[in-house]
Design a protein around this motif. Structure first.
Motif, PDB file in Angstrom:
ATOM      1  N   ASN A  81       0.828  -1.211   0.000  1.00 46.63           N
ATOM      2  CA  ASN A  81       0.000   0.000   0.000  1.00 46.63           C
ATOM      3  C   ASN A  81       0.861   1.259   0.000  1.00 46.63           C
ATOM      4  O   ASN A  81       1.959   1.256   0.555  1.00 46.63           O
ATOM      5  CB  ASN A  81      -0.922  -0.007   1.226  1.00 46.63           C
ATOM      6  N   PRO A  82       0.412   2.335  -0.654  1.00 44.70           N
ATOM      7  CA  PRO A  82      -0.923   2.524  -1.241  1.00 44.70           C
ATOM      8  C   PRO A  82      -1.052   2.014  -2.669  1.00 44.70           C
ATOM      9  O   PRO A  82      -2.073   2.228  -3.303  1.00 44.70           O
ATOM     10  CB  PRO A  82      -1.079   4.036  -1.203  1.00 44.70           C
ATOM     11  N   GLY A  83      -0.001   1.349  -3.187  1.00 43.70           N
ATOM     12  CA  GLY A  83      -0.025   0.875  -4.560  1.00 43.70           C
ATOM     13  C   GLY A  83       1.208   1.330  -5.309  1.00 43.70           C
ATOM     14  O   GLY A  83       2.160   1.864  -4.723  1.00 43.70           O
ATOM     15  N   ILE A  84       1.193   1.115  -6.605  1.00 40.85           N
ATOM     16  CA  ILE A  84       2.341   1.447  -7.461  1.00 40.85           C
ATOM     17  C   ILE A  84       2.239   2.901  -7.899  1.00 40.85           C
ATOM     18  O   ILE A  84       1.272   3.300  -8.556  1.00 40.85           O
ATOM     19  CB  ILE A  84       2.371   0.533  -8.701  1.00 40.85           C
ATOM     20  N   GLN A  85       3.229   3.705  -7.530  1.00 42.03           N
ATOM     21  CA  GLN A  85       3.280   5.088  -7.996  1.00 42.03           C
ATOM     22  C   GLN A  85       3.559   5.088  -9.498  1.00 42.03           C
ATOM     23  O   GLN A  85       4.410   4.336  -9.977  1.00 42.03           O
ATOM     24  CB  GLN A  85       4.374   5.862  -7.267  1.00 42.03           C
ATOM     25  N   VAL A  86       2.865   5.939 -10.224  1.00 44.91           N
ATOM     26  CA  VAL A  86       3.005   5.927 -11.682  1.00 44.91           C
ATOM     27  C   VAL A  86       3.696   7.174 -12.231  1.00 44.91           C
ATOM     28  O   VAL A  86       3.904   7.287 -13.436  1.00 44.91           O
ATOM     29  CB  VAL A  86       1.636   5.720 -12.356  1.00 44.91           C
ATOM     30  N   TYR A  87       4.036   8.117 -11.345  1.00 44.36           N
ATOM     31  CA  TYR A  87       4.828   9.294 -11.727  1.00 44.36           C
ATOM     32  C   TYR A  87       5.982   9.450 -10.746  1.00 44.36           C
ATOM     33  O   TYR A  87       5.857   9.113  -9.561  1.00 44.36           O
ATOM     34  CB  TYR A  87       3.991  10.584 -11.686  1.00 44.36           C
ATOM     35  N   ASP A  88       7.101   9.985 -11.235  1.00 44.20           N
ATOM     36  CA  ASP A  88       8.205  10.276 -10.332  1.00 44.20           C
ATOM     37  C   ASP A  88       7.962  11.626  -9.647  1.00 44.20           C
ATOM     38  O   ASP A  88       6.923  12.272  -9.854  1.00 44.20           O
ATOM     39  CB  ASP A  88       9.554  10.242 -11.062  1.00 44.20           C
ATOM     40  N   ALA A  89       8.928  12.045  -8.843  1.00 41.68           N
ATOM     41  CA  ALA A  89       8.757  13.263  -8.053  1.00 41.68           C
ATOM     42  C   ALA A  89       8.586  14.501  -8.916  1.00 41.68           C
ATOM     43  O   ALA A  89       8.021  15.508  -8.471  1.00 41.68           O
ATOM     44  CB  ALA A  89       9.946  13.440  -7.116  1.00 41.68           C
ATOM     45  N   ASN A  90       9.055  14.456 -10.154  1.00 47.67           N
ATOM     46  CA  ASN A  90       8.940  15.598 -11.065  1.00 47.67           C
ATOM     47  C   ASN A  90       7.683  15.544 -11.922  1.00 47.67           C
ATOM     48  O   ASN A  90       7.477  16.403 -12.786  1.00 47.67           O
ATOM     49  CB  ASN A  90      10.175  15.664 -11.966  1.00 47.67           C
ATOM     50  N   GLY A  91       6.859  14.526 -11.716  1.00 47.54           N
ATOM     51  CA  GLY A  91       5.631  14.409 -12.495  1.00 47.54           C
ATOM     52  C   GLY A  91       5.814  13.696 -13.821  1.00 47.54           C
ATOM     53  O   GLY A  91       4.910  13.716 -14.663  1.00 47.54           O
ATOM     54  N   ASN A  92       6.960  13.044 -14.013  1.00 44.27           N
ATOM     55  CA  ASN A  92       7.196  12.287 -15.248  1.00 44.27           C
ATOM     56  C   ASN A  92       6.611  10.880 -15.106  1.00 44.27           C
ATOM     57  O   ASN A  92       6.784  10.228 -14.067  1.00 44.27           O
ATOM     58  CB  ASN A  92       8.694  12.182 -15.541  1.00 44.27           C
ATOM     59  N   PRO A  93       5.917  10.372 -16.132  1.00 42.94           N
ATOM     60  CA  PRO A  93       5.339   9.029 -16.025  1.00 42.94           C
ATOM     61  C   PRO A  93       6.418   7.964 -15.897  1.00 42.94           C
ATOM     62  O   PRO A  93       7.476   8.047 -16.528  1.00 42.94           O
ATOM     63  CB  PRO A  93       4.552   8.881 -17.334  1.00 42.94           C
TER      64      PRO A  93
END
Length: 431
Positions: free
Chosen positions: A98-110
């Motif tokens: 949890n909470p799951g797989i993050q799909v963007y990095d810290a800069n907002g890149n996919p």
């Protein structure tokens, strides 16, 4: 004699003038008091999207060597979670931490590529684990159900397991415009833990103010299994869990501070359907929820009598109904006369450039609920994404992507989702 005549004329003129003024004042419309109230009445849900997955072949099971994919949208900070049974077990399941797989990095890149390292193998705690070569279903129920625990190499019975990432490969592909494809591959073939995967469920939680509304959508480590997860872990049946998450999937959106305009003798001064945004500040409402520029402009327009911007107390924006707590509301007392009209505009907060606005000419002196005269419109100045799951949505820490289209009503259903009826989102009354 002349002086007397002039004096008499002056007195008569003054009396005539007074009489004329008195007559005009008597004919002037008498202002009446009316109060407009705008409420966010949306019964909000914590999950923006959810769904199921299974093999599309003759069997719904995802056998060794097979794969399955599903698509979803997400904003920065939102994560995708899923659950599927380790089929050759009594009650084990795969799921991301949890909470799951993050799909963007810290800069907002996919993020793209292999994300298998984030997948874990979990013991549901409801069945006694048997030797892997002797597993039968349903098996023996635990005398006292145990809490969900991660399996780290071996279970309580001493059975050993390879890391989840050695049995399941999970990869992400970015499709553009905040849309992703997640692929689950069964890589267990030939291992000591060869197993099918069951049909599963997946979900995405809204993020509000930097916090996910539901950071544990499918399970909670260290707590008992609930909401139908046991059906997946023990029997590979995703029906009950999907029924639960579908029930908490839907719409969540705040409304921006509301622009209220009283006008007379002109058309609705806020917008015109079929024409491009006029550049007077509606774009700022539709994209950012900022009514400052349009309010300042309208104060200069002939025929506009009063302009108000109504922020909600404490939160500034009008929050929806959350966990049964009432949504926000704003009110403004008005002094109006016969012939006055009223118009409002407020942003659908979790969108790229959608706004609610009154339609047609609304009599400002009437009483009652006028929600049926409110529409939802696309300002045509920003590229649309899934509402509440768009990486360029301003209120989700994004920068809108510009486009130039005429203002139009938002269809329902639309390309992304089906919205509740407008009067189940925003309520407008005059009293």
């Amino acid at each position: 004699m002349k002086a007397t005549f002039l004096k008499s004329f002056t007195v008569l003129s003054a009396l005539a003038s007074f009489a004329s003024c008195s007559k005009d004042n008597n004919n002037a419309p008498t202002p009446t008091s009316n109060t407009i109230t705008i409420e966010n009445v949306l019964q909000s849900q914590p999950l923006v999207e959810s769904g199921t997955f299974q093999n599309a072949g003759a069997s719904p099971l995802i056998m060794p060597g097979e794969s399955v994919s599903f698509q979803f949208s997400a904003a920065k900070g939102e994560a995708v979670s899923f659950a599927t049974m380790y089929g050759a077990s009594n009650d084990l399941f795969f799921a991301p931490a949890n909470p799951g797989i993050q799909v963007y990095d810290a800069n907002g890149n996919p993020i793209e590529g292999d994300v298998s390292s984030q997948i874990k193998l979990w013991d549901n705690g409801t069945r006694v684990n048997q030797k892997l070569s002797e597993v039968t279903h349903p098996g023996t129920a635990e005398t006292t159900p145990q809490n969900i625990m991660e399996i780290k190499g071996s279970d309580a019975a001493g059975n050993t397991y390879l890391p989840a990432s050695s049995l399941m490969k999970v990869s992400l592909k970015y499709n553009g415009n905040s849309m992703f494809t997640l692929t689950i591959e069964n890589n267990s073939k030939g291992t000591a833990n060869e197993t099918p995967f069951s049909p599963g469920v997946w979900s995405i939680s809204y993020i509000v103010g930097g916090n996910l509304l539901n950071a544990n959508p499918l399970y909670t480590e260290g707590k008992p299994s609930v909401n139908g997860l046991t059906n997946i872990a023990e029997a590979g049946d995703n029906t009950a869990l999907y029924s639960y998450i579908k029930g908490i999937t839907g719409i969540f959106t705040p409304l921006s501070p509301v622009l209220v305009v009283v006008y007379n003798g002109i058309e609705n001064p806020i917008y015109t359907v079929g024409q491009n945004d006029a550049g007077h500040g509606l774009k700022d409402i539709a994209q950012k929820g900022d009514a400052t520029a349009l309010s300042d402009y309208l104060k200069t327009v002939q025929g506009v009598k009063n302009v108000y911007v109504l922020p909600a107390a404490n939160s500034n924006v009008l929050l929806p109904v959350i966990d049964g707590a009432e949504g926000s509301s704003v009110s403004q007392q008005l002094a109006v006369v016969k012939g006055d009209k009223i118009a409002i505009a407020t942003m659908y907060g979790f969108s790229n450039d959608w706004f609610f606005a009154t339609t047609g000419d609304i009599d400002a002196t009437q009483k009652g609920d006028i929600s049926s005269q409110v529409g939802l419109f696309d300002d045509g100045t920003a590229v649309n994404q899934y509402p509440g799951a768009g990486v360029t949505q301003f209120n989700l820490a994004g920068t809108p992507l510009a486009e130039s289209q005429p203002i139009a009503a938002v269809p329902n259903p639309n390309a992304f989702t089906t919205l509740p009826a407008i009067n189940n989102i925003i309520k407008v009354t005059l009293q």
